[in-house]
Design a protein around this motif. Structure first.
Motif, PDB file in Angstrom:
ATOM      1  N   LEU A   1       0.611  -1.282  -0.038  1.00 23.05           N
ATOM      2  CA  LEU A   1      -0.041   0.185  -0.016  1.00 23.05           C
ATOM      3  C   LEU A   1       0.858   1.070   0.165  1.00 23.05           C
ATOM      4  CD1 LEU A   1      -2.829  -0.904   2.175  1.00 23.05           C
ATOM      5  CD2 LEU A   1      -2.951  -0.722   0.116  1.00 23.05           C
ATOM      6  N   ASP A   2       1.893   1.171  -0.038  1.00 22.19           N
ATOM      7  CA  ASP A   2       3.290   3.163  -0.009  1.00 22.19           C
ATOM      8  C   ASP A   2       2.192   3.292  -1.171  1.00 22.19           C
ATOM      9  OD1 ASP A   2       6.025   3.994   0.347  1.00 22.19           O
ATOM     10  OD2 ASP A   2       6.048   3.640  -1.774  1.00 22.19           O
ATOM     11  N   GLU A   3       1.991   4.710  -1.406  1.00 24.14           N
ATOM     12  CA  GLU A   3       1.766   5.583  -1.787  1.00 24.14           C
ATOM     13  C   GLU A   3       2.480   5.636  -3.590  1.00 24.14           C
ATOM     14  OE1 GLU A   3      -0.804   9.272  -2.616  1.00 24.14           O
ATOM     15  OE2 GLU A   3      -0.520   7.779  -1.329  1.00 24.14           O
ATOM     16  N   GLU A   4       3.873   5.588  -3.375  1.00 22.41           N
ATOM     17  CA  GLU A   4       4.589   5.402  -4.214  1.00 22.41           C
ATOM     18  C   GLU A   4       4.873   4.327  -5.273  1.00 22.41           C
ATOM     19  OE1 GLU A   4       9.482   6.151  -6.044  1.00 22.41           O
ATOM     20  OE2 GLU A   4       8.944   6.669  -3.428  1.00 22.41           O
ATOM     21  N   ARG A   5       4.580   3.696  -4.801  1.00 22.25           N
ATOM     22  CA  ARG A   5       4.537   2.362  -5.490  1.00 22.25           C
ATOM     23  C   ARG A   5       3.571   2.122  -6.196  1.00 22.25           C
ATOM     24  NH1 ARG A   5       2.002  -2.344  -5.179  1.00 22.25           N
ATOM     25  NH2 ARG A   5       2.936  -4.359  -6.181  1.00 22.25           N
ATOM     26  N   LEU A   6       1.863   2.453  -5.702  1.00 20.42           N
ATOM     27  CA  LEU A   6       0.847   2.500  -5.686  1.00 20.42           C
ATOM     28  C   LEU A   6       0.587   3.451  -7.298  1.00 20.42           C
ATOM     29  CD1 LEU A   6      -1.996   1.629  -2.942  1.00 20.42           C
ATOM     30  CD2 LEU A   6      -1.228   0.543  -4.918  1.00 20.42           C
ATOM     31  N   ARG A   7       1.202   5.064  -6.618  1.00 23.29           N
ATOM     32  CA  ARG A   7       1.216   5.732  -8.202  1.00 23.29           C
ATOM     33  C   ARG A   7       1.851   5.555  -9.470  1.00 23.29           C
ATOM     34  NH1 ARG A   7      -2.099   9.818  -6.930  1.00 23.29           N
ATOM     35  NH2 ARG A   7      -2.221   9.932  -4.767  1.00 23.29           N
ATOM     36  N   ASP A   8       3.301   4.576  -9.159  1.00 21.03           N
ATOM     37  CA  ASP A   8       4.225   4.234 -10.501  1.00 21.03           C
ATOM     38  C   ASP A   8       3.219   3.179 -11.204  1.00 21.03           C
ATOM     39  OD1 ASP A   8       5.868   5.945  -9.736  1.00 21.03           O
ATOM     40  OD2 ASP A   8       7.610   4.297  -9.369  1.00 21.03           O
TER      41      ASP A   8
ATOM     42  N   LEU B   1      -8.091  -1.374  -0.705  1.00 19.20           N
ATOM     43  CA  LEU B   1      -6.885  -0.619  -1.327  1.00 19.20           C
ATOM     44  C   LEU B   1      -7.636   1.014  -1.395  1.00 19.20           C
ATOM     45  CD1 LEU B   1      -6.472  -2.186  -4.774  1.00 19.20           C
ATOM     46  CD2 LEU B   1      -4.395  -1.976  -3.065  1.00 19.20           C
ATOM     47  N   PRO B   2      -6.497   2.179  -1.427  1.00 22.19           N
ATOM     48  CA  PRO B   2      -6.754   3.293  -0.986  1.00 22.19           C
ATOM     49  C   PRO B   2      -7.967   3.649  -2.181  1.00 22.19           C
ATOM     50  CG  PRO B   2      -4.708   3.157  -1.371  1.00 22.19           C
ATOM     51  CD  PRO B   2      -5.095   1.261  -1.486  1.00 22.19           C
ATOM     52  N   ILE B   3      -9.185   4.760  -1.440  1.00 23.75           N
ATOM     53  CA  ILE B   3     -10.562   4.374  -2.976  1.00 23.75           C
ATOM     54  C   ILE B   3      -9.652   5.634  -3.955  1.00 23.75           C
ATOM     55  CG2 ILE B   3     -12.211   6.913  -2.265  1.00 23.75           C
ATOM     56  CD1 ILE B   3     -12.792   4.595  -0.516  1.00 23.75           C
ATOM     57  N   TRP B   4      -8.489   6.249  -3.688  1.00 22.62           N
ATOM     58  CA  TRP B   4      -8.653   7.060  -5.043  1.00 22.62           C
ATOM     59  C   TRP B   4      -7.929   5.764  -5.833  1.00 22.62           C
ATOM     60  CZ3 TRP B   4      -3.396   6.265  -7.238  1.00 22.62           C
ATOM     61  CH2 TRP B   4      -2.329   5.964  -6.428  1.00 22.62           C
ATOM     62  N   VAL B   5      -7.521   4.874  -5.616  1.00 24.13           N
ATOM     63  CA  VAL B   5      -7.171   3.558  -6.747  1.00 24.13           C
ATOM     64  C   VAL B   5      -8.580   2.871  -6.768  1.00 24.13           C
ATOM     65  CG1 VAL B   5      -5.924   1.420  -6.708  1.00 24.13           C
ATOM     66  CG2 VAL B   5      -5.294   3.447  -5.401  1.00 24.13           C
ATOM     67  N   MET B   6      -8.435   2.894  -5.817  1.00 18.72           N
ATOM     68  CA  MET B   6     -10.782   1.672  -6.102  1.00 18.72           C
ATOM     69  C   MET B   6     -11.452   2.752  -7.140  1.00 18.72           C
ATOM     70  SD  MET B   6     -10.216  -1.460  -4.470  1.00 18.72           S
ATOM     71  CE  MET B   6     -12.255  -1.364  -4.187  1.00 18.72           C
ATOM     72  N   ASP B   7     -11.558   3.627  -7.558  1.00 17.35           N
ATOM     73  CA  ASP B   7     -12.152   4.951  -7.794  1.00 17.35           C
ATOM     74  C   ASP B   7     -11.560   4.609  -9.752  1.00 17.35           C
ATOM     75  OD1 ASP B   7     -13.669   5.769  -5.820  1.00 17.35           O
ATOM     76  OD2 ASP B   7     -12.795   7.671  -5.734  1.00 17.35           O
ATOM     77  N   LEU B   8     -10.050   4.387 -10.028  1.00 18.60           N
ATOM     78  CA  LEU B   8      -9.430   3.965 -10.831  1.00 18.60           C
ATOM     79  C   LEU B   8     -10.446   2.839 -11.683  1.00 18.60           C
ATOM     80  CD1 LEU B   8      -6.083   5.693 -10.643  1.00 18.60           C
ATOM     81  CD2 LEU B   8      -7.462   6.661 -11.841  1.00 18.60           C
TER      82      LEU B   8
END
Length: 277
Positions: free
Chosen positions: A38-45, A78-85
């Motif tokens: 769930l690391d933010e940087e990992r998820l954004r990449d 997963l974080p909400i912003w990921v679930m939204d994507l």
């Protein structure tokens, strides 16, 4: 004969059936694994590569008439912003089928493939037999239309039970939300895009082969099933290298550097043809 490719991608999936050595090591191992996932940087990449590169490339193949199902298996917390994507992608792409799993859910990869294959046959006019491929694809790697054009020749009954590997591709170095370098890349029996050919008997509603996905470790898959290695023509995949690659996480900087130097040798100026429509 009708043909369909089923891609399975584990998108930040955290489940007891995967890497059991982590959770069997106890609570600390479990917590550390989840923290890394769930690391933010990992998820954004990974979200950038997955939603902005991988899915659009698959959509090009679908637009050209290839029948594809992309199963995206992901952690349900997963974080909400990921679930939204993920939800947005499921609306945009009819062929994209996300499924959420908790840590304790039973995970039956073959069952998921069977479910979608049967669904296709019940909601369309498929006749006789359906020749299929079960394809491995990580969430930070890419395959293009050339991949599906090459795979097409093997989606026939005579190759049912065979595994197909396309070893010739590109490597892309991903830094700061963009690809900065490209290299020729070759790996026999690479996990990326490894495909298992199987047949579904539509009339008798029966799967005719034991394996629906490449069995076991990719490097020794040829010990389990007949395996075709096809390195003809153009590169069909792009393997990404970035700071948050899973295989990089437990390696020292020196180990990372040595590995990259060993595989990234012939630089390519551009790979525009890889994105052809």
């Amino acid at each position: 004969m009708n043909k369909v490719s089923v891609i399975q991608t584990k998108f930040s999936l955290f489940n007891k059936n995967l890497n059991p050595e982590i959770w069997q090591a106890g609570r600390n191992g479990l917590d550390n694994a989840l923290k890394t996932l769930l690391d933010e940087e990992r998820l954004r990449d990974r979200c950038d590569i997955f939603f902005n590169y991988q899915l659009p490339l698959i959509d090009i193949a679908v637009a050209k008439g290839f029948k594809i199902i992309h199963q995206c298996l992901h952690f349900d917390d997963l974080p909400i912003w990921v679930m939204d994507l993920i939800e947005e992608a499921s609306i945009k792409y009819e062929w994209f089928r996300p499924r959420a799993f908790s840590f304790d859910d039973d995970l039956n990869l073959y069952g998921l493939i069977k479910e979608d294959i049967i669904d296709i046959c019940e909601t369309s006019e498929e006749q006789d037999v359906l020749c299929c491929a079960g394809i491995r694809l990580d969430d930070d790697d890419l395959i293009n239309i050339d991949y599906f054009e090459k795979l097409e020749r093997y989606l026939v009954e005579s190759f049912a039970g065979f595994c197909v590997s396309f070893p010739k591709g590109y490597a892309g170095v991903y830094r700061g939300s963009e690809f900065t370098e490209f290299y020729d890349f070759y790996e026999s029996k690479i996990a990326l895009g490894l495909a298992q050919v199987f047949v579904y008997d539509v009339i008798n509603k029966k799967f005719l082969n034991d394996y629906l996905m490449p069995p076991g470790a990719h490097g020794t898959v040829d010990n389990r099933v007949p395996t075709i290695i096809d390195a003809t023509n153009e590169p069909v995949y792009l393997r990404t290298f970035h700071e948050n690659n899973d295989f990089m996480l437990n390696r020292s900087n020196e180990q990372r550097r040595n590995y990259l130097e060993s595989v990234l040798k012939t630089r390519v100026q551009n790979i525009d043809s890889f994105y052809r429509k």
